[in-house]
Each structure stands twice: as structure tokens, then as C-alpha cells.
Design a protein around this motif. Structure first.
Motif, short mmCIF file in Angstrom:
data_model
loop_
_atom_site.label_atom_id
_atom_site.label_comp_id
_atom_site.label_asym_id
_atom_site.label_seq_id
_atom_site.Cartn_x
_atom_site.Cartn_y
_atom_site.Cartn_z
N VAL A 1 -47.31 18.86 -40.74
CA VAL A 1 -45.89 18.55 -40.56
C VAL A 1 -45.63 17.91 -39.19
O VAL A 1 -44.86 16.94 -39.07
N PHE A 2 -46.28 18.43 -38.16
CA PHE A 2 -46.08 17.86 -36.82
C PHE A 2 -46.42 16.36 -36.84
O PHE A 2 -45.68 15.53 -36.32
N ASP A 3 -47.53 16.01 -37.47
CA ASP A 3 -47.96 14.60 -37.50
C ASP A 3 -47.01 13.75 -38.35
O ASP A 3 -46.77 12.58 -38.04
N LEU A 4 -46.47 14.34 -39.42
CA LEU A 4 -45.50 13.60 -40.24
C LEU A 4 -44.22 13.34 -39.44
O LEU A 4 -43.63 12.25 -39.52
N LEU A 5 -43.77 14.33 -38.67
CA LEU A 5 -42.59 14.14 -37.83
C LEU A 5 -42.85 13.05 -36.80
O LEU A 5 -42.00 12.19 -36.53
N ASP A 6 -44.05 13.10 -36.23
CA ASP A 6 -44.45 12.08 -35.26
C ASP A 6 -44.39 10.69 -35.91
O ASP A 6 -43.88 9.72 -35.32
N ALA A 7 -44.86 10.60 -37.16
CA ALA A 7 -44.84 9.31 -37.87
C ALA A 7 -43.41 8.86 -38.15
O ALA A 7 -43.09 7.67 -38.04
N ALA A 8 -42.55 9.79 -38.52
CA ALA A 8 -41.15 9.43 -38.78
C ALA A 8 -40.49 8.89 -37.51
O ALA A 8 -39.71 7.93 -37.56
N LEU A 9 -40.81 9.49 -36.38
CA LEU A 9 -40.22 9.02 -35.12
C LEU A 9 -40.77 7.64 -34.74
O LEU A 9 -40.04 6.82 -34.20
N ARG A 10 -42.02 7.39 -35.07
CA ARG A 10 -42.55 6.04 -34.86
C ARG A 10 -41.91 5.05 -35.84
O ARG A 10 -41.79 3.87 -35.54
N GLY A 11 -41.48 5.57 -37.00
CA GLY A 11 -40.98 4.70 -38.07
C GLY A 11 -39.49 4.50 -38.09
O GLY A 11 -38.96 3.95 -39.06
N GLY A 12 -38.78 4.92 -37.05
CA GLY A 12 -37.36 4.60 -37.00
C GLY A 12 -36.40 5.76 -36.93
O GLY A 12 -35.18 5.55 -36.89
N ALA A 13 -36.89 6.99 -36.92
CA ALA A 13 -35.98 8.13 -36.74
C ALA A 13 -35.44 8.10 -35.31
O ALA A 13 -36.14 7.72 -34.37
N ASP A 14 -34.17 8.49 -35.17
CA ASP A 14 -33.50 8.44 -33.86
C ASP A 14 -33.61 9.74 -33.10
O ASP A 14 -33.47 9.76 -31.87
N LEU A 15 -33.79 10.85 -33.83
CA LEU A 15 -33.84 12.16 -33.19
C LEU A 15 -34.87 13.02 -33.92
O LEU A 15 -35.17 12.80 -35.09
N ILE A 16 -35.35 14.05 -33.21
CA ILE A 16 -36.22 15.04 -33.83
C ILE A 16 -35.38 16.26 -34.20
O ILE A 16 -34.52 16.69 -33.43
N GLY B 1 -35.02 18.55 -18.32
CA GLY B 1 -33.99 17.57 -17.98
C GLY B 1 -33.42 16.87 -19.20
O GLY B 1 -33.13 15.68 -19.17
N MET B 2 -33.25 17.62 -20.29
CA MET B 2 -32.74 17.03 -21.54
C MET B 2 -31.21 17.14 -21.67
O MET B 2 -30.67 17.04 -22.76
N GLN B 3 -30.53 17.32 -20.56
CA GLN B 3 -29.07 17.42 -20.61
C GLN B 3 -28.49 16.18 -21.30
O GLN B 3 -28.91 15.05 -21.02
N GLY B 4 -27.52 16.42 -22.18
CA GLY B 4 -26.85 15.31 -22.86
C GLY B 4 -27.64 14.72 -24.01
O GLY B 4 -27.22 13.72 -24.59
N ARG B 5 -28.75 15.36 -24.41
CA ARG B 5 -29.59 14.77 -25.46
C ARG B 5 -29.91 15.76 -26.58
O ARG B 5 -30.79 15.48 -27.41
N VAL B 6 -29.23 16.88 -26.59
CA VAL B 6 -29.55 17.91 -27.59
C VAL B 6 -28.28 18.32 -28.34
O VAL B 6 -27.21 18.46 -27.73
N THR B 7 -28.43 18.49 -29.64
CA THR B 7 -27.35 18.99 -30.50
C THR B 7 -27.83 20.24 -31.22
O THR B 7 -28.99 20.31 -31.63
N ILE B 8 -26.94 21.21 -31.36
CA ILE B 8 -27.22 22.36 -32.22
C ILE B 8 -26.34 22.23 -33.45
O ILE B 8 -25.12 22.11 -33.33
N SER B 9 -26.96 22.26 -34.61
CA SER B 9 -26.20 22.19 -35.86
C SER B 9 -25.90 23.62 -36.35
O SER B 9 -26.80 24.45 -36.39
N ALA C 1 -32.76 15.69 -29.61
CA ALA C 1 -33.09 16.68 -30.64
C ALA C 1 -31.80 17.20 -31.26
O ALA C 1 -30.77 17.31 -30.59
N ASP C 2 -31.87 17.50 -32.56
CA ASP C 2 -30.73 18.09 -33.28
C ASP C 2 -31.30 19.22 -34.13
O ASP C 2 -32.00 18.97 -35.12
N ILE C 3 -31.03 20.46 -33.72
CA ILE C 3 -31.71 21.63 -34.28
C ILE C 3 -30.75 22.44 -35.14
O ILE C 3 -29.71 22.91 -34.66
N HIS C 4 -31.10 22.60 -36.43
CA HIS C 4 -30.34 23.50 -37.31
C HIS C 4 -30.51 24.94 -36.81
O HIS C 4 -31.65 25.40 -36.64
N LEU C 5 -29.42 25.64 -36.63
CA LEU C 5 -29.51 27.04 -36.22
C LEU C 5 -28.53 27.88 -37.03
O LEU C 5 -27.37 28.03 -36.67
#
Ligand code: ZN
Length: 417
Positions: free
Chosen positions: A164-179, A235-243, A209-213
């Protein structure tokens, strides 16, 4: 797309009628009706209709939607894991492909007035990148009509199944905007490794990052603290969302301090306006300066029968679950469903920090609008007029809820009977 348009006789947030000059996809000037001659170029007569900032769906699952297909009874086991496995057992046999279903649902959202969208796309060992690719196709199809961010979303966790980690990595290379991420304690049962994987991928690809919680109570607050530790350390201020951030609905003593820490780290919150046990302290979040948006989440999918592609319906639901009834309260729900989400996708936009704000109509604001026939914003939320005109980057993309090129209009179910 020139982004040039002269809008006449529209009522921002139900106020006095104005004309709005749009240049390069943004508001150039707002003037009293008829006081400024229309320049050369396209003109749209608003006919006195209500105009609002475009709706924003910032928590959506385009890949799972079966909107428009014949209704299907829920066949899985109860609970979150039962829903995950119900999807796994059935998504391949849906009447239409992921790409077709995602495209249909995106078109429905746009035609109803949402031009700013953040969708999750499930990446797991079973579907690999098929669902992600379907969402990419939908975004491409309506690239001129909406801004769409895609989250590479590990619905089944990152650690439970190989690759799964490698698939996520591939999705991010393939145009995903966030993890994405999900319930690090309850799904992977190893929050440190789960979150370290999420933030490693965020750093590697320089994405947010946008994390379902969904984790509730003290457990959810604990996970929030683990996320905030990483935001601060990296230093990820301003770049994280919690769903969802369900723990913020708990009323526990730790909630106010957590909200302050979210605000200090410019961590945003999206949710789906869930009912009992999921109602967020919206006004506390606003007062702290936390950006909050709302979305349709899964719609008519293997999780839930709810959802119809209309974010104005979700604005109604948000007002309802918050027990809002005064006009300023209902308008706040509508502001969250329009500007709140937009301000998450674009941190240049000011935060909704209190009741009574009517954002989106000053010079320089993005020309993203929805027009409808309603006497006031509250009337619009209560009546949800069907006919809407939608403007994206200063161009009219949909008139009377009929989107140009909407090749699978909202009648799949009936057409197939
Ligand atoms: Zn979700």
C-alpha cells in the motif's frame, strides 16, 4: 478561458442589487446596478437573483459514488470494517465503471453549484490504482468547470496489506495533490507507524496531508496530538487537514486546548455534517481561526444510501445538525459550505472567524459563484431552488443545472428500468 464577464443585477448574500465586473477570473469591481456601463465582452443578466460564492465540497469520495444508478440495499456487515469490506466485495460489479461514476458525480456537483472540490481516491491492495485513475479521468473531463484536488486515500490502512505504501507513492507521482490517512489507532492499530508513513510521503512529494479521523473521545484527541506533534516537528503548518475530527465533538476537557493548537498550526477541518456525536463546535473553531469546510462524503455507495450531489442540501444538513435557526446562524452554515471550503483549498482567502460574515464579493475575490432564485440566503438553504447558474473562473459553466457536456445526465436509474 478569458475569465472576463460583466454580471448585472445580482444580490450578493441577498443584499442590494449590484453589477459585478470580472476580469481574469476575479472580481475587478462591484457597483450599484446600472451605474457603470457594461464593457465590451460577455454580459450575464442576473435578473435580481441571489448570488453566493460557489459551493465547495471538500470531503468527497468520487470513486465510490453510485449516484444516479438504481438504488441498492446495503448488504454488508454493520460498522466501519463491514462497510469497507462491502465496498471491496461489490465495487467491480457496479453498473458503471469507476471513471463513469466519478464523472457523473462530479458533473452533478458542479451543476448544483460546487466548483471547488477535494475528493479522496481509494488506494488499497485490492483496487490498486484503478479507483485513483477513475477520479483522475473525472477531474480531466471537467477541468474547465471546477478545481479538483485529489487525496491518495488508504481506506484500508497502510500497514495491514502489502504494497500500500508503494501504491500511495505511485498515486502521488501520478497526480494526487495530497496524501491521505485514516484512523491510525483503530485501522492499522499502530498510530506511530501509520502517521510516520503519511508524513514521510508528504515530505517526499512536498504535498499536504488530509487524514480521516473518526476516532472518538480521548482516543481521537490522542491521535490528534500525534498528528500535531508531526506538524510541528516537520514544519507542516498550513498543509494538513483533519477530516471529521470526531473527537472535537466529544465535549471533553482537552478539546479547547486542542482547538487552540490546531489554530496555531493552521490545521484545517473538513467534515460531512454528521448527526448525533459528530457535531463539531463550529463557532469555537471559527473564533479560534480554524478553517472549516464541509462535504458530501460517500454518496449512494457501498457505505451509505445518503447524498445527492447537491452541496446546498449539505448546507441545510449542517444547519440542521447544529440546531441553527436564526438567519445569521443558517448563513454561517452556508458560508462554511461555500467560502469555508474554498479557504481550505486556498489559504490566501480569509478565514471565517465569526458569525455574520458575507465573504466573496470584494475586489480580487475569485469569480466563483452560484446564482439562484431566492429572497435570502436562509430561504435558499431551506428551499434549495433547483435551477442554478454556475460561474467558474469568470466563465458560465452551467445554466439551470444543465452542465454543458454532461453526457450522462441525472437519469441513469430511470433510463435503465
Ligand atoms: Zn470520507
Amino acid at each position: 478561458m478569458s475569465g472576463k464577464l460583466h454580471l448585472t443585477n445580482v444580490r450578493p448574500w441577498g443584499g442590494d442589487p449590484v453589477d459585478i465586473a470580472i476580469e481574469k477570473g476575479a472580481i475587478a469591481a462591484v457597483s450599484a446596478v446600472g451605474t457603470v456601463a457594461a464593457p465590451a465582452g460577455p454580459v450575464l443578466d442576473g435578473a435580481g437573483r441571489l448570488i453566493l460564492p460557489a459551493l465547495s465540497d471538500v470531503h468527497l469520495h468520487l470513486d465510490s459514488s453510485c449516484l444516479g444508478l438504481p438504488f441498492r440495499a446495503y448488504t454488508g456487515e454493520p460498522g466501519r470494517w463491514g462497510r469497507i469490506m462491502n465496498d471491496r466485495a461489490n465495487w467491480r460489479s457496479a453498473e458503471r465503471s469507476v471513471a463513469e461514476r466519478a464523472t457523473f458525480t462530479l458533473a452533478t456537483a458542479i451543476a448544483n453549484g460546487a466548483t471547488r472540490i477535494r475528493t479522496h481516491a481509494q488506494v488499497d491492495a485490492d483496487s490498486k490504482l484503478t479507483k485513483f485513475d477513475g477520479v483522475l479521468a473525472a477531474r480531466e473531463r471537467y477541468a474547465d468547470a471546477a478545481d479538483v484536488q485529489i487525496v491518495a486515500f488508504p481506506q484500508v490502512g497502510i500497514l495491514l496489506e502489502p504494497g500500500v505504501f508503494d501504491l500511495l507513492d505511485a498515486a502521488l507521482r501520478g497526480g494526487a495533490d495530497l496524501i491521505g490517512g485514516i484512523d491510525p489507532c483503530e485501522i492499522d492499530r499502530d498510530p506511530v507507524r501509520h502517521l510516520d508513513a503519511v508524513f514521510e510521503l508528504a515530505e517526499r512529494h512536498q504535498v499536504g496531508a488530509d487524514i480521516h479521523l473518526h476516532e472518538a473521545g480521548e482516543l481521537g484527541l490522542f491521535t490528534l496530538s500525534l498528528i500535531l506533534e508531526r506538524v510541528e516537528a516537520l514544519g507542516m503548518q498550513g498543509r494538513v487537514t483533519i477530516s471529521h475530527a470526531r473527537a472535537l465533538a466529544s465535549g471533553l476537557r482537552g478539546v479547547p486546548a486542542t482547538i487552540e493548537r490546531l489554530a496555531a498550526n493552521r490545521v484545517d477541518i473538513t467534515h460531512a455534517a454528521g448527526g448525533s456525536g459528530w457535531e463539531l463546535p463550529l463557532l469555537d473553531l471559527a473564533a479560534a481561526g480554524v478553517r472549516v469546510g464541509v462535504g458530501m462524503d460517500g454518496q449512494r455507495d457501498y457505505w451509505s444510501p445518503y447524498g445527492n450531489g447537491d452541496m446546498l442540501d449539505r448546507a441545510w444538513q449542517l444547519a440542521f445538525v447544529q440546531r441553527y435557526s436564526s438567519d445569521p446562524q443558517v448563513e454561517h452554515a452556508l458560508a462554511v459550505a461555500t467560502w469555508g471550503g474554498a479557504s481550505i483549498l486556498d489559504h490566501e482567502l480569509p478565514v471565517l472567524d465569526r458569525l455574520g460574515l458575507h465573504p466573496g464579493f470584494t475586489s480580487g475575490d475569485p469569480a466563483e459563484f452560484v446564482l439562484m432564485d431566492a429572497v435570502s440566503p436562509t430561504a435558499a438553504v431551506m428551499d434549495r431552488p433547483a435551477e442554478r447558474t454556475v460561474i467558474h473562473q469568470g466563465a458560465v459553466v452551467s445554466v439551470d443545472t444543465a452542465l454543458d457536456g454532461f453526457e450522462i445526465p441525472g437519469h441513469w436509474g430511470r433510463a435503465r428500468q
